[in-house]
Design a protein around this motif. Structure first.
Motif, PDB file in Angstrom:
ATOM      1  N   THR A 150       0.822  -1.222   0.000  1.00 24.03           N
ATOM      2  CA  THR A 150       0.000   0.000   0.000  1.00 24.03           C
ATOM      3  C   THR A 150       0.854   1.270   0.000  1.00 24.03           C
ATOM      4  N   LEU A 151       2.162   1.110   0.195  1.00 25.51           N
ATOM      5  CA  LEU A 151       3.026   2.293   0.307  1.00 25.51           C
ATOM      6  C   LEU A 151       3.400   2.840  -1.075  1.00 25.51           C
ATOM      7  N   PRO A 152       3.682   4.153  -1.129  1.00 30.71           N
ATOM      8  CA  PRO A 152       4.222   4.715  -2.375  1.00 30.71           C
ATOM      9  C   PRO A 152       5.598   4.093  -2.660  1.00 30.71           C
ATOM     10  N   GLU A 153       5.968   4.130  -3.926  1.00 33.47           N
ATOM     11  CA  GLU A 153       7.185   3.448  -4.398  1.00 33.47           C
ATOM     12  C   GLU A 153       8.410   3.674  -3.512  1.00 33.47           C
ATOM     13  N   LYS A 154       8.712   4.928  -3.264  1.00 35.65           N
ATOM     14  CA  LYS A 154       9.960   5.213  -2.554  1.00 35.65           C
ATOM     15  C   LYS A 154       9.911   4.702  -1.119  1.00 35.65           C
ATOM     16  N   GLN A 155       8.769   4.873  -0.465  1.00 41.25           N
ATOM     17  CA  GLN A 155       8.644   4.386   0.910  1.00 41.25           C
ATOM     18  C   GLN A 155       8.792   2.870   0.958  1.00 41.25           C
ATOM     19  N   LYS A 156       8.234   2.229  -0.058  1.00 45.55           N
ATOM     20  CA  LYS A 156       8.329   0.772  -0.158  1.00 45.55           C
ATOM     21  C   LYS A 156       9.796   0.344  -0.213  1.00 45.55           C
ATOM     22  N   LEU A 157      10.548   1.005  -1.081  1.00 45.48           N
ATOM     23  CA  LEU A 157      11.960   0.646  -1.259  1.00 45.48           C
ATOM     24  C   LEU A 157      12.762   0.885   0.019  1.00 45.48           C
ATOM     25  N   VAL A 158      12.573   2.067   0.598  1.00 41.65           N
ATOM     26  CA  VAL A 158      13.328   2.389   1.813  1.00 41.65           C
ATOM     27  C   VAL A 158      12.973   1.410   2.918  1.00 41.65           C
ATOM     28  N   PHE A 159      11.692   1.134   3.067  1.00 42.51           N
ATOM     29  CA  PHE A 159      11.280   0.222   4.134  1.00 42.51           C
ATOM     30  C   PHE A 159      11.923  -1.145   3.958  1.00 42.51           C
ATOM     31  N   ASN A 160      11.831  -1.697   2.760  1.00 45.40           N
ATOM     32  CA  ASN A 160      12.417  -3.023   2.521  1.00 45.40           C
ATOM     33  C   ASN A 160      13.910  -3.050   2.819  1.00 45.40           C
ATOM     34  N   MET A 161      14.607  -2.041   2.352  1.00 45.99           N
ATOM     35  CA  MET A 161      16.060  -2.061   2.499  1.00 45.99           C
ATOM     36  C   MET A 161      16.497  -1.824   3.943  1.00 45.99           C
ATOM     37  N   LYS A 162      15.726  -1.004   4.647  1.00 47.44           N
ATOM     38  CA  LYS A 162      16.099  -0.695   6.028  1.00 47.44           C
ATOM     39  C   LYS A 162      15.618  -1.802   6.976  1.00 47.44           C
ATOM     40  N   TYR A 163      14.378  -2.177   6.821  1.00 46.89           N
ATOM     41  CA  TYR A 163      13.769  -3.110   7.782  1.00 46.89           C
ATOM     42  C   TYR A 163      14.286  -4.538   7.593  1.00 46.89           C
ATOM     43  N   PHE A 164      14.253  -5.024   6.363  1.00 45.20           N
ATOM     44  CA  PHE A 164      14.633  -6.421   6.124  1.00 45.20           C
ATOM     45  C   PHE A 164      16.143  -6.582   5.902  1.00 45.20           C
ATOM     46  N   ASP A 165      16.749  -5.621   5.206  1.00 39.90           N
ATOM     47  CA  ASP A 165      18.164  -5.805   4.853  1.00 39.90           C
ATOM     48  C   ASP A 165      19.123  -5.058   5.771  1.00 39.90           C
ATOM     49  N   ASP A 166      18.572  -4.298   6.730  1.00 36.17           N
ATOM     50  CA  ASP A 166      19.415  -3.546   7.678  1.00 36.17           C
ATOM     51  C   ASP A 166      20.463  -2.677   6.995  1.00 36.17           C
ATOM     52  N   MET A 167      20.094  -2.050   5.908  1.00 32.27           N
ATOM     53  CA  MET A 167      21.074  -1.207   5.219  1.00 32.27           C
ATOM     54  C   MET A 167      21.143   0.170   5.870  1.00 32.27           C
ATOM     55  N   LYS A 168      22.289   0.830   5.671  1.00 27.91           N
ATOM     56  CA  LYS A 168      22.449   2.181   6.229  1.00 27.91           C
ATOM     57  C   LYS A 168      21.766   3.181   5.295  1.00 27.91           C
ATOM     58  N   TYR A 169      21.316   4.300   5.888  1.00 31.53           N
ATOM     59  CA  TYR A 169      20.669   5.319   5.056  1.00 31.53           C
ATOM     60  C   TYR A 169      21.612   5.815   3.958  1.00 31.53           C
ATOM     61  N   GLU A 170      22.901   5.907   4.292  1.00 32.69           N
ATOM     62  CA  GLU A 170      23.874   6.398   3.304  1.00 32.69           C
ATOM     63  C   GLU A 170      23.910   5.466   2.086  1.00 32.69           C
ATOM     64  N   GLU A 171      23.816   4.162   2.363  1.00 34.88           N
ATOM     65  CA  GLU A 171      23.856   3.198   1.262  1.00 34.88           C
ATOM     66  C   GLU A 171      22.573   3.294   0.422  1.00 34.88           C
ATOM     67  N   ILE A 172      21.440   3.372   1.130  1.00 37.13           N
ATOM     68  CA  ILE A 172      20.161   3.470   0.416  1.00 37.13           C
ATOM     69  C   ILE A 172      20.148   4.744  -0.435  1.00 37.13           C
ATOM     70  N   SER A 173      20.733   5.795   0.132  1.00 37.33           N
ATOM     71  CA  SER A 173      20.785   7.068  -0.570  1.00 37.33           C
ATOM     72  C   SER A 173      21.549   6.926  -1.889  1.00 37.33           C
ATOM     73  N   GLU A 174      22.656   6.160  -1.864  1.00 43.99           N
ATOM     74  CA  GLU A 174      23.424   5.926  -3.100  1.00 43.99           C
ATOM     75  C   GLU A 174      22.585   5.154  -4.117  1.00 43.99           C
ATOM     76  N   ILE A 175      21.745   4.265  -3.620  1.00 44.41           N
ATOM     77  CA  ILE A 175      20.993   3.391  -4.521  1.00 44.41           C
ATOM     78  C   ILE A 175      19.798   4.104  -5.153  1.00 44.41           C
ATOM     79  N   ILE A 176      19.016   4.802  -4.332  1.00 43.94           N
ATOM     80  CA  ILE A 176      17.821   5.394  -4.942  1.00 43.94           C
ATOM     81  C   ILE A 176      17.901   6.909  -5.087  1.00 43.94           C
ATOM     82  N   GLY A 177      19.078   7.445  -4.779  1.00 39.43           N
ATOM     83  CA  GLY A 177      19.310   8.840  -5.094  1.00 39.43           C
ATOM     84  C   GLY A 177      18.417   9.835  -4.385  1.00 39.43           C
TER      85      GLY A 177
END
Lengths: 223, 179
Positions: free
Chosen positions: B128-155
């Motif tokens: 139900t989430l908008p695209e970007k929220q979906k991506l951030v949630f998956n990467m942070k919650y399930f993959d425990d990625m750092k915000y800096e890394e996610i930032s590199e990935i989805i700009g």
């Protein structure tokens, strides 16, 4: 799991302990209980030897998956903890993977990808070749030169002034009709347009070739 | 072998295949699960994950290491997965709601889905989430990625990502609290 202390002895409602309150205020018709006893006795004896008594019928018809009750507790605890203070963030169960793959999928995946990349020679697109770029640059230069040569002929408006308005209108209408006919006669125009759109959306592959580190914006990431 | 060594070995034709094998071993599963959470369906994910690594193979020669190798691969994977959804949407002339409905169907009746009720409900909430929220949630919650890394990935800036993540968590908790 926390167990709440029994409250029965500590009830603050002392009035309820008044023995008078326990007196029955309801009555029944005279002889009701005698007749009730007879009635139920009759019914029971009639039923006594019938199928409802059979032991096997007492076994439930319902079944649950193996280990259901073992997991139930865990599920309830994890579900209830979501709405409490810690929320979903501290819930390890939720972080579990809901998805699976076919057996040995990842072992096969490697081989599949390798079979697809190995035989391929690197193909350089036409527009990336040096000779193509030189020719393209030359063509652009010639066109610019041609366009910048001043025209000695009479201006467009002068030419048009010699043609009647009616003739111009007829010409434009005719042209429009031809275009319309042409467009409507092309079968699957929608499909062609769809393909054009698709190709445009695939332009990221071009970006990938040009700039392997993908320094381009994500056009699909919207709020 | 660290990522830098993989890239170096890949540039040398004699060690290229071995280096690519190491890269595949190291990243295929992470990339698969990242795409799977976006596409839900195993077969769709299988198509896209192969496409991603073929792109990696074709472009690794020119990789200048301005970013980490794995954030680069994640970036390609994210883009390919979203493009896949967009293409299907165009092909079927679907609205964004149709796309989400299709994903939800796959979640409830598709194969290779093994989660219990609450885990599946979480996946539905994520849909139900908008695209970007979906991506951030998956990467942070399930993959425990750092915000800096996610930032590199989805700009997106780290601040923007944090805001997106907290919004996502809030919405998901509200969804899960519903009966």
């Amino acid at each position: 799991m926390r167990i709440k202390a029994s409250m029965s002895d500590e009830t603050p409602y002392k009035k309820l302990k008044d023995p008078q309150l326990k007196n029955n205020i309801f009555g029944v018709p005279e002889g009701y209980f005698d007749s009730l006893k007879e009635k139920t006795h009759l019914e029971v004896s009639a039923e006594e030897n019938r199928f409802l008594k059979k032991e096997q019928l007492k076994k439930g018809v319902f079944n649950v998956p193996d280990g259901y009750f073992d997991k139930l507790n865990e599920k309830i605890i994890s579900a209830t903890s979501i709405t409490k203070e810690e929320g979903i963030l501290g819930n390890e169960h939720l972080k579990g993977n809901a998805f699976t793959t076919p057996e040995n999928y990842f072992e096969k995946l490697n081989a599949e990808i390798l079979s697809k990349v190995k035989p391929e020679a690197k193909i350089i697109p036409l527009y990336q070749t040096t000779w193509f770029r030189s020719v393209a640059a030359a063509v652009v230069l010639i066109m610019v030169a041609l366009l910048s040569i001043p025209k000695n002929e009479v201006s467009e408006s002068e030419l048009l002034s010699e043609i009647s308005d009616e003739a111009i209108i007829n010409y434009l209408e005719e042209r429009q009709a031809i275009e319309y006919e042409l467009l409507s006669s092309i079968e699957g125009l929608d499909a062609i347009l769809d393909n054009m759109i698709l190709e445009e959306t695939s332009s990221y592959s071009f970006a990938l070739n040009e700039n392997p580190e993908l320094d381009y914006d994500f056009e699909y990431l919207d709020y | 072998m660290d990522d830098h060594q993989i890239i170096e070995d890949f540039k040398n034709p004699t060690t290229r295949n071995k280096a690519f094998n190491v890269l595949l071993e190291r990243y295929q599963q992470r990339i698969y699960w990242h795409i799977r959470k976006i596409l839900i369906d195993h077969d769709d994910t299988d198509d896209v994950v192969q496409e991603v690594f073929i792109k990696v193979f074709k472009n690794l020669d020119g990789f200048r290491e301005a970013s980490q190798l794995y954030t680069w691969i994640y970036r390609i994977a994210t883009n390919e997965a979203l493009t896949f959804l967009k293409k299907r949407q165009r092909k079927q002339a679907w609205s964004i709601d149709d796309v989400n409905h299709d994903l939800e169907n796959k979640l409830t009746s598709g194969s290779y889905i093994d989660g219990d009720e609450i885990q599946v409900k979480l996946q539905k909430a994520i849909l139900t989430l908008p695209e970007k929220q979906k991506l951030v949630f998956n990467m942070k919650y399930f993959d425990d990625m750092k915000y800096e890394e996610i930032s590199e990935i989805i700009g997106t800036s780290v601040g923007g990502l944090k805001a997106n993540y907290h919004l996502a968590v809030k919405k998901i908790e509200e969804y899960l609290a519903q009966d």
